[in-house]
Each structure stands twice: as C-alpha cells, then as structure tokens.
Design a protein around this motif. Structure first.
Motif, mmCIF file in Angstrom:
data_model
loop_
_atom_site.group_PDB
_atom_site.id
_atom_site.type_symbol
_atom_site.label_atom_id
_atom_site.label_comp_id
_atom_site.label_asym_id
_atom_site.label_seq_id
_atom_site.Cartn_x
_atom_site.Cartn_y
_atom_site.Cartn_z
ATOM 1 N N UNK A 140 24.818 -8.542 -7.947
ATOM 2 C CA UNK A 140 24.700 -8.029 -9.307
ATOM 3 C C UNK A 140 25.577 -8.883 -10.208
ATOM 4 N N UNK A 188 27.326 -9.412 -13.849
ATOM 5 C CA UNK A 188 27.773 -8.671 -15.033
ATOM 6 C C UNK A 188 28.304 -9.629 -16.086
ATOM 7 N N UNK A 192 28.508 -5.376 -19.487
ATOM 8 C CA UNK A 192 27.081 -5.117 -19.495
ATOM 9 C C UNK A 192 26.682 -4.253 -18.316
ATOM 10 N N UNK A 193 25.428 -3.838 -18.303
ATOM 11 C CA UNK A 193 24.942 -2.929 -17.264
ATOM 12 C C UNK A 193 24.536 -3.645 -15.989
ATOM 13 N N UNK A 194 24.580 -4.959 -15.999
ATOM 14 C CA UNK A 194 24.341 -5.712 -14.780
ATOM 15 C C UNK A 194 22.900 -6.158 -14.606
ATOM 16 N N UNK A 195 22.744 -7.306 -13.958
ATOM 17 C CA UNK A 195 21.441 -7.821 -13.548
ATOM 18 C C UNK A 195 21.456 -7.959 -12.040
ATOM 19 N N UNK A 196 20.570 -7.221 -11.384
ATOM 20 C CA UNK A 196 20.484 -7.279 -9.927
ATOM 21 C C UNK A 196 19.546 -8.409 -9.525
#
Lengths: 111, 112
Positions: free
Chosen positions: B86, B88, B103-107
């Motif tokens: 993930x 961030x 941020x809400x994160x990118x998986x």
C-alpha cells in the motif's frame, strides 16, 4: 536515524479486558509522537499525538487513552476493550521539520 | 481533518508495467512524502519532496511535487512482484506546523 520499537507485535484480548501498548524511540530527542490505527490494511486514522512529556492531544473520541511518561515513551491504553478496537496500531515518531518514522505495528484482535 | 484524495484506490497490474498514482488536495502544501507499507509492517518512507516542481527519484520510483503545491505524483517503472503493498502520500500544509496528513492509500498488486 530514528528507530521505533513497538510491542507486542500481535495481541488477542477478550472484550472488556484492559490494554497497554508501548512504543519507545531511539536516536532522537524531544520527538513528536503519534498513535495511528489502521483498519483492514487501508487508511491511517490518527488517534493521539504528543509534542512533549505529559502532553497528549486526541483526534477522535474513543475508548482509548494515551500517555507519555518519558520523552521517548508513548503508551496506548484502554480500561475495557471493545470489539471495535480491533485493528493494526502504529506508533510514529517525528523530528521537527522531518517526516514520520513508523514502528512495525501491533495487530490487536479483540474477541 | 484535512482531506488528501489519493487515487487510484487499488491497482492490479502485470509485472513489467509502469504505475502512476497521485494525491490531490484543496490546501497548499510545503512538503510531500511518499510511503510504502508491506503487509503486516509499518509504512516506510520512499521519497520526500520540499519544493514545487521538484522531481526526485529513488531507483525505479519517481515522485513529483506539483507546481500548484496542491498535488503530488508517484510513478513506478517496470514493476516487479516486490512492489506489492500500500502506497501512502502524506503532506504538510503550509503555515500549519509540523503535522502531516495522510492519503487513504493505493493498494498495488503485481501479477507475475
């Protein structure tokens, strides 16, 4: 460089039991310290932060509390755990004008 | 708290493909950070950016501080399976002290 020690790594606790998670920092003095909770491996929710000994700010009302008894020690506590307290708890340290260094986290499961 | 809009929320890509993700906000930032979190671990800092327009690389990773100061971008070239995790973004808003907003994160999932 900073090193963040967080323990335990995993914890399974029954509902209604107390909680104490500890975080200690090496390699810096007078850091800002933070507790985050992460649910389901996604976003980081800020729970508490501290700019000095005995100084705690809470971001959200909750069943948890934090304390900073020493400059490089940050403790997350609860008197009675709820199921909703389950999650991945991260401690972070920040030197002024620098980014955050995170600990390796504690996986808490409340059963 | 401040909103950092991170996109995409998740990505499934083939090994060897390039990856792009970004963070945007309505606030003006003076610092952007990019972190990577592997399963069961805490986030680790990848790249720090301090000036508008700054472009910084760390191996196959390149990040940019947007010229409007309201966004930042992370690119990964020629992805490999160990890029999984993930990602961030974190930003510090100008004239508001030392706290960073995440941020809400990118998986990211890389398919061999």
């Amino acid at each position: 460089s900073q090193t963040i020690h967080q323990w335990p790594a995993t914890l399974v606790q029954p509902v209604g039991s107390p909680l104490s998670l500890e975080c200690t920092v090496e390699g810096t003095s007078n850091p800002n310290l933070y507790w985050y909770r992460q649910a389901a491996g996604r976003g980081l929710q800020l729970l508490f932060y501290s700019v000095g000994i005995g100084q705690i700010s809470s971001e959200v009302p909750q069943n948890l509390s934090a304390s900073r008894p020493q400059d490089r020690q940050f403790i997350l506590s609860s008197k009675k755990l709820l199921l909703s307290d389950s999650g991945f708890y991260l401690c972070a340290s920040q030197r002024i004008n620098y980014g955050y260094t995170f600990g390796s986290g504690t996986r808490l499961t409340v059963v | 708290g401040q909103q950092l809009n991170q996109s995409p929320q998740s990505m499934f890509i083939q090994e060897g493909e390039d990856v792009s993700m970004n963070c945007t906000s309505s606030s003006i930032f003076n610092t952007w950070l990019w972190y990577k979190q592997e399963p069961g671990e805490g986030p680790v800092l990848l790249i720090a950016l301090y000036k508008a327009g700054e472009l910084t690389s760390n191996g196959r990773l390149t990040a940019q501080f947007g010229i409007t100061r309201k966004d930042s971008f992370l690119n990964i070239s020629a992805s490999i399976p160990s890029d999984v995790g993930i990602y961030f973004c974190a930003g510090r808003i100008r004239n508001t002290g030392n706290q960073f907003y995440f941020g809400t994160g990118t998986s990211l999932t890389v398919i061999p």
